[in-house]
Design an enzyme around this catalytic site. Structure first.
Site, PDB file in Angstrom:
ATOM      1  N   GLU A  45       0.829  -1.199   0.000  1.00 29.53           N
ATOM      2  CA  GLU A  45       0.000   0.000   0.000  1.00 29.53           C
ATOM      3  C   GLU A  45       0.862   1.248   0.000  1.00 29.53           C
ATOM      4  OE1 GLU A  45      -2.334  -0.142   3.619  1.00 29.53           O
ATOM      5  OE2 GLU A  45      -0.572  -0.561   4.807  1.00 29.53           O
ATOM      6  N   HIS A  70     -18.807   7.510  -5.717  1.00 24.80           N
ATOM      7  CA  HIS A  70     -17.605   8.291  -5.961  1.00 24.80           C
ATOM      8  C   HIS A  70     -17.174   9.077  -4.735  1.00 24.80           C
ATOM      9  CE1 HIS A  70     -20.813  11.233  -6.800  1.00 24.80           C
ATOM     10  NE2 HIS A  70     -19.927  12.164  -6.498  1.00 24.80           N
ATOM     11  N   GLU A 119     -14.747  12.955  -8.409  1.00 22.15           N
ATOM     12  CA  GLU A 119     -15.331  14.243  -8.789  1.00 22.15           C
ATOM     13  C   GLU A 119     -14.477  15.344  -8.182  1.00 22.15           C
ATOM     14  OE1 GLU A 119     -19.435  16.865  -8.057  1.00 22.15           O
ATOM     15  OE2 GLU A 119     -19.223  14.890  -7.142  1.00 22.15           O
TER      16      GLU A 119
END
Length: 145
Positions: A45, A70, A119
């Site tokens: 990670e 999202h 977004e």
């Protein structure tokens, strides 16, 4: 006892380096950790800081399909064209967006290479609620005529 906010958001991705480029070069995040052989979790990670957000990218199978689920990041509206250029240069898919209620703020939607939807939004919750309330009032007035 109360929740203070979001601790972090984790994205499972096929290619950590590609995701690091997207987050750092595309969005301006800062990479702060790479497990690189010292796996403390389920797989390798990387941690990033973007604004005040802690983001995690973890190696694994990407999402099988896309959806409207999202994460939205707050940006200045004047910066949206520059973000569009940076993201297009990284090969992510910029979406046409959705219909907007005037006053709710502009957005740029894009999918990463692992089907996550992001977004970039230039607006606040208060602005959106005010825009929706105004639009609802206009609809009610129009029906009354």
């Amino acid at each position: 006892m109360s929740v203070r906010g979001i601790s972090h958001v984790t994205f499972v991705v096929a290619d950590l380096e590609r995701t690091a480029r997207l987050l750092c070069e595309g969005l301006g995040a800062r990479e702060v950790y790479d497990s690189a052989g010292r796996e403390h979790s389920l797989s390798r990670e990387k941690f990033f800081v973007l604004g005040d957000a802690w983001l995690v990218a973890m190696e694994g199978a990407p999402l099988a399909e896309r959806s409207y689920r999202h994460v939205a990041f707050a940006v200045d509206g004047a910066d949206l064209p520059r973000y569009r250029q940076r993201l297009q240069a990284l090969g992510v898919e910029i979406l046409p967006g959705r219909g907007r209620t005037e006053g709710e703020g502009a957005s740029l939607y894009f999918h990463d290479h692992d089907n996550h939807l992001f977004e970039l939004h230039a607006g606040t919750l208060d602005e959106r609620l005010a825009a929706y309330a105004f639009a609802d009032a206009v609809r009610v007035a129009a029906r009354a005529d």
